[in-house]
Design a protein around this motif. Structure first.
Motif, PDB file in Angstrom:
ATOM      1  N   VAL A 145      -2.420   8.298  -5.810  1.00  0.00           N
ATOM      2  CA  VAL A 145      -1.540   9.440  -6.341  1.00  0.00           C
ATOM      3  C   VAL A 145      -2.397  10.847  -6.244  1.00  0.00           C
ATOM      4  O   VAL A 145      -3.422  11.000  -6.514  1.00  0.00           O
ATOM      5  N   VAL A 146      -1.334  11.819  -5.776  1.00  0.00           N
ATOM      6  CA  VAL A 146      -1.516  13.190  -5.468  1.00  0.00           C
ATOM      7  C   VAL A 146      -0.937  13.926  -6.123  1.00  0.00           C
ATOM      8  O   VAL A 146       0.497  13.710  -6.055  1.00  0.00           O
ATOM      9  N   SER A 147      -1.256  14.770  -7.258  1.00  0.00           N
ATOM     10  CA  SER A 147      -0.606  15.474  -7.939  1.00  0.00           C
ATOM     11  C   SER A 147      -0.967  16.905  -7.822  1.00  0.00           C
ATOM     12  O   SER A 147      -1.853  17.542  -7.441  1.00  0.00           O
ATOM     13  N   PHE A 148       0.011  17.632  -8.133  1.00  0.00           N
ATOM     14  CA  PHE A 148       0.041  19.237  -8.102  1.00  0.00           C
ATOM     15  C   PHE A 148       0.627  19.800  -9.574  1.00  0.00           C
ATOM     16  O   PHE A 148       1.806  19.394  -9.980  1.00  0.00           O
ATOM     17  N   GLN A 152       0.733  -1.258  -0.208  1.00  0.00           N
ATOM     18  CA  GLN A 152       0.150  -0.102  -0.013  1.00  0.00           C
ATOM     19  C   GLN A 152       0.655   1.312   0.001  1.00  0.00           C
ATOM     20  O   GLN A 152       1.922   1.194   0.540  1.00  0.00           O
ATOM     21  N   GLY A 153       0.183   2.333  -0.839  1.00  0.00           N
ATOM     22  CA  GLY A 153       1.355   3.435  -0.711  1.00  0.00           C
ATOM     23  C   GLY A 153       0.481   4.812  -1.240  1.00  0.00           C
ATOM     24  O   GLY A 153      -0.380   4.749  -1.993  1.00  0.00           O
ATOM     25  N   THR A 154       1.209   5.828  -0.798  1.00  0.00           N
ATOM     26  CA  THR A 154       0.996   7.276  -1.575  1.00  0.00           C
ATOM     27  C   THR A 154       1.851   7.786  -2.274  1.00  0.00           C
ATOM     28  O   THR A 154       2.947   7.817  -1.628  1.00  0.00           O
ATOM     29  N   LEU A 155       1.612   8.450  -3.476  1.00  0.00           N
ATOM     30  CA  LEU A 155       2.624   9.130  -4.402  1.00  0.00           C
ATOM     31  C   LEU A 155       2.155  10.367  -4.550  1.00  0.00           C
ATOM     32  O   LEU A 155       1.077  10.772  -5.188  1.00  0.00           O
ATOM     33  N   TRP A 156       3.395  11.375  -4.056  1.00  0.00           N
ATOM     34  CA  TRP A 156       2.996  12.589  -4.385  1.00  0.00           C
ATOM     35  C   TRP A 156       3.718  13.121  -5.539  1.00  0.00           C
ATOM     36  O   TRP A 156       4.968  12.962  -5.570  1.00  0.00           O
ATOM     37  N   ILE A 157       3.260  13.819  -6.390  1.00  0.00           N
ATOM     38  CA  ILE A 157       4.138  14.273  -7.804  1.00  0.00           C
ATOM     39  C   ILE A 157       4.014  15.725  -7.847  1.00  0.00           C
ATOM     40  O   ILE A 157       2.653  16.126  -7.962  1.00  0.00           O
ATOM     41  N   ASP A 158       4.871  16.418  -7.981  1.00  0.00           N
ATOM     42  CA  ASP A 158       4.917  17.798  -8.457  1.00  0.00           C
ATOM     43  C   ASP A 158       5.436  18.065  -9.748  1.00  0.00           C
ATOM     44  O   ASP A 158       6.566  17.851 -10.088  1.00  0.00           O
ATOM     45  N   THR A 159       4.370  18.231 -10.865  1.00  0.00           N
ATOM     46  CA  THR A 159       4.815  18.483 -12.011  1.00  0.00           C
ATOM     47  C   THR A 159       3.895  19.233 -12.770  1.00  0.00           C
ATOM     48  O   THR A 159       2.441  19.196 -12.325  1.00  0.00           O
TER      49      THR A 159
END
Length: 236
Positions: free
Chosen positions: A167-170, A143-150
């Protein structure tokens, strides 16, 4: 090439740049001092090449030319692909004296999946390929959470689907660093493990947050390659 002063011990899992050259177009040749935990006595070029890993960087993009296990001195040729790849940005910003965190063992370039902990991942735009590689090889039960700043929504759309990963993206300027803020706000405890890759100062802040939360070293796999400050200075 100037060696570090005698008695100075490199930080764990690091490569300190001693010299940089460009013998031909598209190739960057780097001489570095490896910390002793990155290799074993008696290793030759083939042995270190089999274990040397830069998370998010394909092994085809670098080649070991020479390794002196007695002194820990390594010569590597880098042939980066992609204008905004993590390796390209790193090589554009690296200078003599730069210390770069690398994986000490093959498994260190991946999150710590042992023990069923929730994996918290933080990556910037240059590290999206590294995130994609992780998701392609994601363990079924993890299990995991991925934060991406793109700034590129397509980066998110093209990520491989992985069961158990949120997935959490910005995509827009937020007036604060979203990756550092996310790391500081999320709960970090014995049930979590952290993996991150990106710009050096951001990764230093995330690593410091993990240390302050009391995470053990094996649950802090944070890799800061390129420096935004040095990159801008050298491009000016």
């Amino acid at each position: 090439m100037q060696l570090p002063e005698p008695g100075l011990v490199p930080e764990p899992h690091t490569m300190q740049t001693l010299a940089v050259a460009r013998p031909r177009p598209g190739v960057v040749r780097m001489t570095s001092l490896l910390s002793s935990d990155c290799y074993r006595p008696g290793w030759d070029e083939r042995a270190i090449a089999a274990h040397l890993r830069f998370p998010g960087v394909p092994t085809r993009d670098f080649e070991v030319r020479r390794f002196d296990a007695e002194r820990g001195i390594l010569d590597v040729d880098f042939t980066p692909t992609g204008e905004k790849s993590i390796m390209r940005l790193w090589l554009d910003s690296v200078e003599v004296g730069t210390r770069t965190r690398i994986a000490g063992q093959d498994s260190d370039s991946f999150p710590n999946f042992v023990g069923g902990k929730r994996v918290l991942m933080f990556v910037d735009e240059a590290s999206v390929p590294a995130a994609a590689a992780l998701l392609e090889n994601w363990p079924p039960s993890a299990q995991g959470t991925l934060w991406i700043d793109t700034a590129q929504p397509l980066d998110i759309a093209e990520l491989p689907a992985a069961d158990g990963v949120t997935v959490v993206s910005f995509h827009v300027e937020m007036g604060f660093d979203p990756l550092i803020t996310a790391a500081r706000r999320v709960e970090l405890d014995s049930s979590t493990t952290v993996w991150a890759a990106g710009e050096r100062s951001r990764m230093d802040a995330i690593r410091a947050t993990c240390v302050a939360a009391g995470l053990p070293p094996n649950d802090i796999r944070v890799f800061g390659y390129w420096s935004a400050e040095l990159h801008c200075r050298q491009q000016a």
